[in-house]
Design a protein around this motif. Structure first.
Motif, PDB file in Angstrom:
ATOM      1  N   SER B 193     -34.302  87.892 117.007  1.00  0.00           N
ATOM      2  CA  SER B 193     -33.491  87.858 115.795  1.00  0.00           C
ATOM      3  C   SER B 193     -32.241  88.702 115.977  1.00  0.00           C
ATOM      4  O   SER B 193     -31.128  88.307 115.594  1.00  0.00           O
ATOM      5  CB  SER B 193     -34.341  88.373 114.624  1.00  0.00           C
ATOM      6  OG  SER B 193     -33.596  88.398 113.461  1.00  0.00           O
ATOM      7  N   HIS B 194     -32.440  89.837 116.586  1.00  0.00           N
ATOM      8  CA  HIS B 194     -31.283  90.699 116.801  1.00  0.00           C
ATOM      9  C   HIS B 194     -30.305  90.053 117.777  1.00  0.00           C
ATOM     10  O   HIS B 194     -29.084  90.122 117.593  1.00  0.00           O
ATOM     11  CB  HIS B 194     -31.748  92.047 117.336  1.00  0.00           C
ATOM     12  CG  HIS B 194     -30.635  93.023 117.462  1.00  0.00           C
ATOM     13  ND1 HIS B 194     -29.858  93.419 116.399  1.00  0.00           N
ATOM     14  CD2 HIS B 194     -30.133  93.664 118.534  1.00  0.00           C
ATOM     15  CE1 HIS B 194     -28.951  94.276 116.810  1.00  0.00           C
ATOM     16  NE2 HIS B 194     -29.091  94.442 118.103  1.00  0.00           N
ATOM     17  N   ILE B 195     -30.842  89.462 118.810  1.00  0.00           N
ATOM     18  CA  ILE B 195     -29.984  88.782 119.776  1.00  0.00           C
ATOM     19  C   ILE B 195     -29.178  87.692 119.073  1.00  0.00           C
ATOM     20  O   ILE B 195     -27.981  87.515 119.323  1.00  0.00           O
ATOM     21  CB  ILE B 195     -30.826  88.199 120.923  1.00  0.00           C
ATOM     22  CG1 ILE B 195     -31.333  89.313 121.818  1.00  0.00           C
ATOM     23  CG2 ILE B 195     -30.034  87.189 121.729  1.00  0.00           C
ATOM     24  CD1 ILE B 195     -32.258  88.850 122.900  1.00  0.00           C
ATOM     25  N   TRP B 196     -29.852  86.996 118.220  1.00  0.00           N
ATOM     26  CA  TRP B 196     -29.135  85.948 117.495  1.00  0.00           C
ATOM     27  C   TRP B 196     -28.015  86.541 116.666  1.00  0.00           C
ATOM     28  O   TRP B 196     -26.900  86.028 116.638  1.00  0.00           O
ATOM     29  CB  TRP B 196     -30.108  85.172 116.606  1.00  0.00           C
ATOM     30  CG  TRP B 196     -29.404  84.152 115.799  1.00  0.00           C
ATOM     31  CD1 TRP B 196     -28.721  84.339 114.623  1.00  0.00           C
ATOM     32  CD2 TRP B 196     -29.253  82.777 116.121  1.00  0.00           C
ATOM     33  NE1 TRP B 196     -28.169  83.161 114.202  1.00  0.00           N
ATOM     34  CE2 TRP B 196     -28.490  82.188 115.087  1.00  0.00           C
ATOM     35  CE3 TRP B 196     -29.700  81.979 117.174  1.00  0.00           C
ATOM     36  CZ2 TRP B 196     -28.165  80.842 115.094  1.00  0.00           C
ATOM     37  CZ3 TRP B 196     -29.378  80.641 117.161  1.00  0.00           C
ATOM     38  CH2 TRP B 196     -28.626  80.084 116.130  1.00  0.00           C
ATOM     39  N   GLU B 197     -28.339  87.603 115.996  1.00  0.00           N
ATOM     40  CA  GLU B 197     -27.314  88.219 115.156  1.00  0.00           C
ATOM     41  C   GLU B 197     -26.117  88.635 115.983  1.00  0.00           C
ATOM     42  O   GLU B 197     -24.973  88.547 115.533  1.00  0.00           O
ATOM     43  CB  GLU B 197     -27.881  89.453 114.468  1.00  0.00           C
ATOM     44  CG  GLU B 197     -28.553  89.161 113.179  1.00  0.00           C
ATOM     45  CD  GLU B 197     -28.978  90.425 112.480  1.00  0.00           C
ATOM     46  OE1 GLU B 197     -28.671  91.519 112.987  1.00  0.00           O
ATOM     47  OE2 GLU B 197     -29.610  90.302 111.458  1.00  0.00           O
ATOM     48  N   CYS B 213     -24.118  81.205 125.690  1.00  0.00           N
ATOM     49  CA  CYS B 213     -24.113  81.995 126.922  1.00  0.00           C
ATOM     50  C   CYS B 213     -24.362  83.465 126.616  1.00  0.00           C
ATOM     51  O   CYS B 213     -25.124  84.143 127.315  1.00  0.00           O
ATOM     52  CB  CYS B 213     -22.762  81.846 127.636  1.00  0.00           C
ATOM     53  SG  CYS B 213     -22.513  80.204 128.317  1.00  0.00           S
ATOM     54  N   ALA B 214     -23.732  83.927 125.567  1.00  0.00           N
ATOM     55  CA  ALA B 214     -23.943  85.333 125.215  1.00  0.00           C
ATOM     56  C   ALA B 214     -25.402  85.572 124.856  1.00  0.00           C
ATOM     57  O   ALA B 214     -26.012  86.555 125.296  1.00  0.00           O
ATOM     58  CB  ALA B 214     -23.029  85.709 124.035  1.00  0.00           C
ATOM     59  N   ALA B 215     -25.961  84.690 124.063  1.00  0.00           N
ATOM     60  CA  ALA B 215     -27.354  84.877 123.646  1.00  0.00           C
ATOM     61  C   ALA B 215     -28.284  84.842 124.849  1.00  0.00           C
ATOM     62  O   ALA B 215     -29.188  85.672 124.990  1.00  0.00           O
ATOM     63  CB  ALA B 215     -27.742  83.792 122.641  1.00  0.00           C
ATOM     64  N   PHE B 216     -28.047  83.874 125.701  1.00  0.00           N
ATOM     65  CA  PHE B 216     -28.878  83.742 126.883  1.00  0.00           C
ATOM     66  C   PHE B 216     -28.765  84.967 127.756  1.00  0.00           C
ATOM     67  O   PHE B 216     -29.735  85.490 128.303  1.00  0.00           O
ATOM     68  CB  PHE B 216     -28.436  82.510 127.659  1.00  0.00           C
ATOM     69  CG  PHE B 216     -29.535  81.864 128.428  1.00  0.00           C
ATOM     70  CD1 PHE B 216     -30.532  82.594 129.023  1.00  0.00           C
ATOM     71  CD2 PHE B 216     -29.567  80.491 128.573  1.00  0.00           C
ATOM     72  CE1 PHE B 216     -31.540  82.000 129.728  1.00  0.00           C
ATOM     73  CE2 PHE B 216     -30.568  79.881 129.292  1.00  0.00           C
ATOM     74  CZ  PHE B 216     -31.550  80.643 129.867  1.00  0.00           C
TER      75      PHE B 216
END
Lengths: 139, 536
Positions: B193-197, B213-216
């Motif tokens: 969830s934090h990564i998504w944010e 790409c950033a999330a991955f």
């Protein structure tokens, strides 16, 4: 200043509560919970126009202190309740409205997160940061 | 492509055990990467300036991280993530130039001289000696490179993964799809969830390619033990990633293709990109503000005075981000309310807009006004795919048309139905057509007259218009006259079709008549033959 966001009916449990200062926090929690009833009352009275900012001016509730409770309800019946110290008279209605708007924006951002299940408690750091910054402004 | 585990690119990890924790060796598709010595020694450049910058960053990663035993074991780190078989080949090709861009948080500050370089020196001994100098526990695997910087191979990998979810590189991955995808990485949901944010900067519930790409990248970093940052690092910002991808850094074919795709796609979706990029600036702005307070970020900005192109990216991005953030500081956050609608609008805007379907065959009001509208709509839909809808209100017309064509109200319904039910109403229509030909042209002419003249052929009948209460604006009038012409032409065409149908019917009936005649003749001759018998 206490900030609380509670979920939609019928549960009415808080998704997020934050308060400054942290002493007597329980009292604030209690105040928020009781104000939910008032909010519900107002919703049912209005009928339409759900996204409404209402002012719950409780006045002198306790002899020792007074504080104002503001409410805000989204279209999905998510209630935002904010309790501010009445001694802080610098807070104008517009500011309260803008604060609620910011809260609503952040809440929708949280909703956009697919990993967030509606009804969960809010653990978002971005949300925390926003709330903290808002409360710093007020205090 | 992958079943249980999220396939992650070869991310050189500092620790073996933490990797093992995150994945099972069974997931390995038998691909073991030999991290070349080159990767290790590259970072030896940056030893000196790393030391001081590491002080501010001493994240509590020591419980997670454990110093690798030796560079050799480090180099033979087995990849514990599952790999798509299709990708293992690709990755293996890139194994040699694959540079692990991992550095611990301690050395987040010093930057990334090695981002683009691929020196082929082998100096593990040098590495070891240098690593001994360091006070940090994670020693031998120091990469002065920023862990939040995406290498080319990683980027290609991410792009491929994006393609597997969404073939169009310029489109979005929806939230649910992305959620299922990232859940496979077996990271805890709050972290995801934090990564998504962090990565969904425009908070629209969908990931574009740079966001993805950033999330991955964050997922991979997290799986390698890095703590997630509070705010999105600069190098993972979407505009940074887009700018980075646009610059021709490498000869990688994939990268080139991506860069080609991106400008083309950007032109096609300038609206969406501009929307996104400008909206991204707002969280970017806040992120920058927060980062500015952090020492390490400053160090990051300052300590990248290196000859590599990514450094230019950074400056470019920082400058542009700062400018844009200044410019957009006051922009209201209207997106969060209407994010989905904006998305939908953007998607709809890309399709060729077609006029909305209109009820053509029925109208509630008996006034001929609606029939005119219907004719216009008919012709519009038929003639052109993209026309503005007819003016919503034609107030002058009803009065005129009603006064003029009250007698022809019954004609209109018939005329209206004729196109749709030519066969059923053929007889009725025939009558109508036969009965009203003289009045029809005049009626048409009258109608066009009432709305102003455009064609010279109608000019002789101008006198007729003067008798009409022509109090109509000219602009809609001209439009209406042209529409009227089209309506007339359509009606003419339909009449011709009906005529053809009727003619065919006629010929068939004639044929039947002939046959019936023949039968009759046959029967009569039979009768004649039989009669003398009966008479007798």
């Amino acid at each position: 200043v206490l900030l609380s966001i509670t979920c939609s009916p019928p549960q009415n449990y808080p998704l997020y509560i934050r308060s400054i200062p942290t002493e007597n926090e329980l009292k604030f929690h209690y105040t928020v919970h009781t104000s939910l009833d008032v909010v519900d009352e107002k919703i049912s009275a209005m009928g339409k126009a759900l996204v409404d900012q209402r002012e719950l001016y409780l006045g002198l509730l306790y002899p020792t202190e007074d504080y104002k409770v503001y409410g805000y309800v989204t279209n999905s019946k998510v209630k935002f309740v904010m309790v501010v110290d009445s001694s802080n008279t610098a807070l104008r209605d517009n500011e309260i409205r803008s604060m609620f708007r910011k809260l609503h924006n952040s809440y929708t951002d949280i909703m956009c997160n697919p990993f967030y299940n509606p009804g969960d408690r809010i653990h978002s750091r971005a949300f925390d940061n926003m709330v903290n910054s808002m409360m710093m402004q007020v205090c | 492509s992958f079943n249980e585990e999220l396939p992650l690119p070869r991310f050189m990890a500092l620790k073996n055990d933490s990797e093992v924790r995150y994945g099972t060796p069974a997931e390995l598709h038998g691909v073991k990467f030999q991290v070349p010595h080159a990767t290790l020694e590259k970072n030896s450049y940056k030893r000196t300036d790393e030391g001081d910058k590491q002080e501010p960053k001493s994240p509590p990663m020591s419980p997670i991280c454990s110093p690798p035993a030796s560079p050799s074991t480090y180099q033979r780190v087995p990849l514990s993530y599952g790999y798509g078989k299709s990708r293992s080949g690709l990755e293996q090709q890139h194994a040699a130039p694959y540079e692990v861009r991992h550095s611990t948080h301690q050395q987040d500050g010093p930057s990334s001289g090695n981002y683009g370089a691929k020196p082929a020196l082998a100096s593990s001994a040098l590495n070891r000696s240098l690593s001994a100098e360091r006070e940090q526990p994670e020693s031998s695997a120091h990469y002065s490179d920023d862990p939040w910087r995406i290498t080319e191979e990683q980027r290609d990998y991410y792009i491929n993964q994006f393609r597997s979810l969404q073939p169009d590189l310029n489109s979005f991955i929806s939230g649910s799809v992305a959620r299922n995808f990232f859940t496979k990485s077996k990271l805890p949901i709050p972290e995801l969830s934090h990564i998504w944010e962090l990565s969904d900067v425009d908070c629209d519930g969908a990931l574009t390619l740079p966001e993805f790409c950033a999330a991955f990248h964050l997922v991979v970093a997290r799986k390698n033990g890095y703590q997630l940052p509070e705010t999105l690092p600069e190098t993972l910002l979407p505009e940074y990633l887009q700018a980075a991808s646009l610059k021709p850094v490498r000869d990688c074919a994939l990268f080139d293709s991506y860069s080609e795709l991106l400008p083309g796609g950007q032109q096609a979706r300038d609206f969406s990109r501009a929307e996104k990029a400008s909206a991204e600036e707002i969280p970017d702005n806040s992120a920058l503000l927060q980062d500015a307070k952090k020492e390490d970020k400053q160090a990051l900005k300052v300590s990248t005075p290196l000859k590599t192109i990514p450094k230019e990216f950074q400056h470019l991005t920082v400058k542009t981000a700062a400018q844009e953030s200044n410019a957009l500081r006051a922009r209201p956050r209207s997106r969060s309310y209407s994010s989905t609608s904006i998305e939908d609008a953007m998607k709809k805007g890309e399709e060729p807009p077609t006029p909305p379907p209109r009820p053509q065959k029925s109208h509630s009001r008996a006034s001929s006004l609606d029939l005119n509208k219907i004719f216009q709509q008919n012709t519009q839909a038929v003639r052109s795919g993209w026309l503005p809808p007819p003016p919503p209100a034609l107030p002058p017309r009803p009065s005129a048309s009603q006064t003029e064509q009250v007698s022809e109200v019954e004609l209109h319904p018939q005329m209206n139905r004729a196109p749709s039910q030519a066969e059923e109403n053929s007889s009725a229509k025939k009558e109508v057509v036969l009965a009203q030909p003289p009045s029809k042209p005049t009626r048409r002419k009258l109608r066009t007259e009432t709305q102003g003249l455009e064609t010279p052929e109608l000019s002789p009948t101008i006198n007729v218009t003067s008798s009409l209460p022509a109090v109509k604006p000219h602009l809609p009038v001209q439009k209406q006259s042209s529409k009227q012409k089209r309506a007339i032409q359509t009606a003419i065409r339909k009449n011709k079709e009906a005529n053809a149908v009727l003619a065919r019917l006629n010929s068939e009936l004639q044929q039947q008549l002939k046959e019936v005649h023949k039968e009759r003749i046959a029967l009569e001759t039979q009768l004649e033959q039989l009669r003398p018998v009966t008479v007798l």
